[in-house]
Scaffold this motif. Sequence first.
Motif, PDB file in Angstrom:
ATOM      1  N   SER A 156       4.572   8.512   2.359  1.00 30.41           N
ATOM      2  CA  SER A 156       4.784   7.188   1.740  1.00 30.41           C
ATOM      3  C   SER A 156       5.952   7.253   0.758  1.00 30.41           C
ATOM      4  N   LEU A 157       5.952   8.316  -0.050  1.00 28.73           N
ATOM      5  CA  LEU A 157       7.025   8.480  -1.036  1.00 28.73           C
ATOM      6  C   LEU A 157       8.377   8.628  -0.324  1.00 28.73           C
ATOM      7  N   GLU A 158       8.389   9.453   0.723  1.00 23.24           N
ATOM      8  CA  GLU A 158       9.638   9.687   1.442  1.00 23.24           C
ATOM      9  C   GLU A 158      10.134   8.407   2.133  1.00 23.24           C
ATOM     10  N   LEU A 159       9.189   7.640   2.680  1.00 15.96           N
ATOM     11  CA  LEU A 159       9.578   6.401   3.367  1.00 15.96           C
ATOM     12  C   LEU A 159      10.163   5.396   2.372  1.00 15.96           C
ATOM     13  N   GLU A 160       9.478   5.242   1.235  1.00 14.37           N
ATOM     14  CA  GLU A 160       9.989   4.298   0.227  1.00 14.37           C
ATOM     15  C   GLU A 160      11.369   4.742  -0.263  1.00 14.37           C
ATOM     16  N   ASN A 161      11.532   6.060  -0.468  1.00 16.18           N
ATOM     17  CA  ASN A 161      12.834   6.574  -0.905  1.00 16.18           C
ATOM     18  C   ASN A 161      13.910   6.318   0.145  1.00 16.18           C
ATOM     19  N   ALA A 162      13.564   6.537   1.425  1.00 15.72           N
ATOM     20  CA  ALA A 162      14.557   6.368   2.497  1.00 15.72           C
ATOM     21  C   ALA A 162      15.005   4.909   2.585  1.00 15.72           C
ATOM     22  N   ILE A 163      14.027   3.996   2.581  1.00 13.88           N
ATOM     23  CA  ILE A 163      14.372   2.561   2.670  1.00 13.88           C
ATOM     24  C   ILE A 163      15.204   2.152   1.453  1.00 13.88           C
TER      25      ILE A 163
ATOM     26  N   PRO B 221       8.106  18.108   1.407  1.00 14.16           N
ATOM     27  CA  PRO B 221       8.548  19.309   2.140  1.00 14.16           C
ATOM     28  C   PRO B 221       9.589  18.970   3.202  1.00 14.16           C
ATOM     29  N   PRO B 222      10.451  19.943   3.531  1.00 15.61           N
ATOM     30  CA  PRO B 222      11.579  19.677   4.447  1.00 15.61           C
ATOM     31  C   PRO B 222      11.158  19.033   5.770  1.00 15.61           C
ATOM     32  N   HIS B 223      10.009  19.437   6.333  1.00 13.67           N
ATOM     33  CA  HIS B 223       9.641  18.890   7.649  1.00 13.67           C
ATOM     34  C   HIS B 223       9.216  17.417   7.566  1.00 13.67           C
ATOM     35  N   MET B 224       9.060  16.905   6.355  1.00 15.38           N
ATOM     36  CA  MET B 224       8.682  15.494   6.228  1.00 15.38           C
ATOM     37  C   MET B 224       9.848  14.589   5.832  1.00 15.38           C
ATOM     38  N   ILE B 225      11.000  15.195   5.621  1.00 14.92           N
ATOM     39  CA  ILE B 225      12.180  14.393   5.239  1.00 14.92           C
ATOM     40  C   ILE B 225      12.518  13.420   6.380  1.00 14.92           C
ATOM     41  N   LEU B 226      12.818  12.171   6.013  1.00 10.54           N
ATOM     42  CA  LEU B 226      13.121  11.129   7.005  1.00 10.54           C
ATOM     43  C   LEU B 226      14.619  10.812   6.999  1.00 10.54           C
ATOM     44  N   PRO B 227      15.130  10.257   8.096  1.00 11.00           N
ATOM     45  CA  PRO B 227      16.556   9.878   8.113  1.00 11.00           C
ATOM     46  C   PRO B 227      16.824   8.652   7.227  1.00 11.00           C
TER      47      PRO B 227
ATOM     48  N   LYS C  23       0.838  -1.214   0.000  1.00 12.35           N
ATOM     49  CA  LYS C  23       0.000   0.000   0.000  1.00 12.35           C
ATOM     50  C   LYS C  23       0.867   1.255   0.000  1.00 12.35           C
ATOM     51  N   ILE C  24       1.930   1.245   0.819  1.00 14.43           N
ATOM     52  CA  ILE C  24       2.879   2.373   0.822  1.00 14.43           C
ATOM     53  C   ILE C  24       3.462   2.510  -0.587  1.00 14.43           C
ATOM     54  N   SER C  25       3.810   1.358  -1.147  1.00 11.26           N
ATOM     55  CA  SER C  25       4.446   1.348  -2.450  1.00 11.26           C
ATOM     56  C   SER C  25       3.550   1.953  -3.533  1.00 11.26           C
ATOM     57  N   SER C  26       2.252   1.623  -3.541  1.00 13.13           N
ATOM     58  CA  SER C  26       1.422   2.177  -4.616  1.00 13.13           C
ATOM     59  C   SER C  26       1.154   3.669  -4.372  1.00 13.13           C
ATOM     60  N   ARG C  27       1.058   4.086  -3.114  1.00 12.72           N
ATOM     61  CA  ARG C  27       0.939   5.514  -2.784  1.00 12.72           C
ATOM     62  C   ARG C  27       2.166   6.277  -3.279  1.00 12.72           C
ATOM     63  N   ALA C  28       3.338   5.694  -2.959  1.00 20.92           N
ATOM     64  CA  ALA C  28       4.600   6.342  -3.323  1.00 20.92           C
ATOM     65  C   ALA C  28       4.698   6.479  -4.843  1.00 20.92           C
ATOM     66  N   GLU C  29       4.283   5.420  -5.512  1.00 22.79           N
ATOM     67  CA  GLU C  29       4.311   5.399  -6.984  1.00 22.79           C
ATOM     68  C   GLU C  29       3.476   6.552  -7.540  1.00 22.79           C
ATOM     69  N   ARG C  30       2.291   6.726  -6.927  1.00 25.43           N
ATOM     70  CA  ARG C  30       1.387   7.791  -7.363  1.00 25.43           C
ATOM     71  C   ARG C  30       2.060   9.156  -7.160  1.00 25.43           C
ATOM     72  N   GLY C  31       2.631   9.331  -5.962  1.00 20.87           N
ATOM     73  CA  GLY C  31       3.290  10.600  -5.640  1.00 20.87           C
ATOM     74  C   GLY C  31       4.437  10.899  -6.599  1.00 20.87           C
ATOM     75  N   ARG C  32       5.195   9.854  -6.934  1.00 20.00           N
ATOM     76  CA  ARG C  32       6.340  10.024  -7.825  1.00 20.00           C
ATOM     77  C   ARG C  32       5.859  10.425  -9.224  1.00 20.00           C
ATOM     78  N   LYS C  33       4.779   9.783  -9.680  1.00 17.25           N
ATOM     79  CA  LYS C  33       4.222  10.098 -11.016  1.00 17.25           C
ATOM     80  C   LYS C  33       3.714  11.531 -11.060  1.00 17.25           C
ATOM     81  N   GLU C  34       3.099  11.961  -9.949  1.00 21.39           N
ATOM     82  CA  GLU C  34       2.553  13.330  -9.899  1.00 21.39           C
ATOM     83  C   GLU C  34       3.662  14.356  -9.708  1.00 21.39           C
ATOM     84  N   GLY C  35       4.856  13.864  -9.454  1.00 22.64           N
ATOM     85  CA  GLY C  35       6.018  14.761  -9.303  1.00 22.64           C
ATOM     86  C   GLY C  35       5.979  15.586  -8.028  1.00 22.64           C
TER      87      GLY C  35
END
Length: 402
Positions: free
Chosen positions: A300-307, A250-256, A234-246
């Motif tokens: 979701s996008l940030e989490l998938e990118n971080a992992i 935002p900085p406050h949501m960046i994860l380590p 589910k995270i993955s398909s959300r992230a995919e959507r976010g990535r497609k939408e470009g």
Amino acid sequence: MIVLAVETSCDETSIAIIKRVRGKNVRFEILSHKTLSQIDIHKAYGGVYPAMAKREHAKNITQLCAEVLHEADVLVERSNDAPLSQKKKEMIEKLSEHEREMGRALIVLFEGIQKPKIDAIAVTSGPGLEPALWVGINFALALHTIWNIPLYPINHMEGHVIASLLSKKEDFFEIPEIEYPALALLVSGGHTELVRMSKKLKYHIIGQTLDDACGECFDKSARLLGMKYPGGPKISSRAERGRKEGIIVPPHMILPRPMINTKDLSFSFSGLKTAVLTRVKKQKDSTEEGITESFITGLSLELENAITDVLIEKTKQAIFEVSAKTVLLGGGVSANTHIREQMERLTKENKCALYVPEKSLSTDNALMIAATALLHIENGGKSRSKVRAKGRWRIDQPFTYQ
Ligand code: KG4
Ligand code: ZN
């Protein structure tokens, strides 16, 4: 050679029957392969509930096996109606004393059919949830004892390695020869490990997670975002959507990116899950709109990118360390499209061959257990008459009964 395999290490009850076909590499056809998922049951608990998993496996496994035996067409006509002896009934009852329902179903199964045309039985014996593993093991032990067919305990993580190698030809599957040293990145709900393979069937763990597995991080974070188990897809398909939408995170949501710069090959994902929790709490407490759709998509996008960043960086380091010629990606999380794409890029840059499982074989299934058993049998693997569940069996250790 016909192999029947049983997999019950987590929340899928799966049985496969495969038949070796002639050829240079290990080749086989699938006579039958069926998997019953318990996801709908565990959803209500937010994760896999071991006692429930065990009960569901025990309830369903015998019927599933009857269906697989029928579809595989390995049943032999009964020549006479010799009933199951009292001694054999007692043996079944003993083996299934903790799963009485399974014991009763097994007696019906054995009374209804004669020994089928099967040469080997394989069973996942670890790592995994011990109560769940025991169901498959006791079931396989019953088939082994009553029908007198050799039994092979198989390591679940090795199954994921072999799943990445299975390549589908016209009407058969093949396990190709690969170039060594090879490196496997195994990413699942319970494991995150880097494994060096110096040659066929020779494994050495060179890096692993110090706390949560990356699948667990996907699942726990998804839960914090209100998504049901298993959250990874589910995270993955959300992230995919976010990535497609470009969308821009935002900085406050960046994860380590935990441990991305350390020199070793260890992973740590529990801090990442905690960081997700902090972002979610802050969003709830400090904004009027609370958890919005766009917040969920962004995180979701940030989490998938971080992992992905962490997995790719550590794999890159490991490729250099072992001078890998081949990289294998396996385990449930290997179904993730972004991770696959980034792994393709990395291996191309480093001139390594990459093997990933067919998406349907990324998550738990008995086909990978059957294929692994076949490979072991052809390489001199020994059958066992004593098998037990080993919740923490490492891929680089041989099976021992202790
Ligand atoms: O190998 P597997 O089926 O079971 C274990 O042996 O643990 O892996 C299950 C894990 C779960 O954590 C699930 O969320 C994750 O694999 N998973 C994914 C995806 N598909 C499954 N994680 C991220 N993206 C996916 N597309
Ligand atoms: Zn698995």
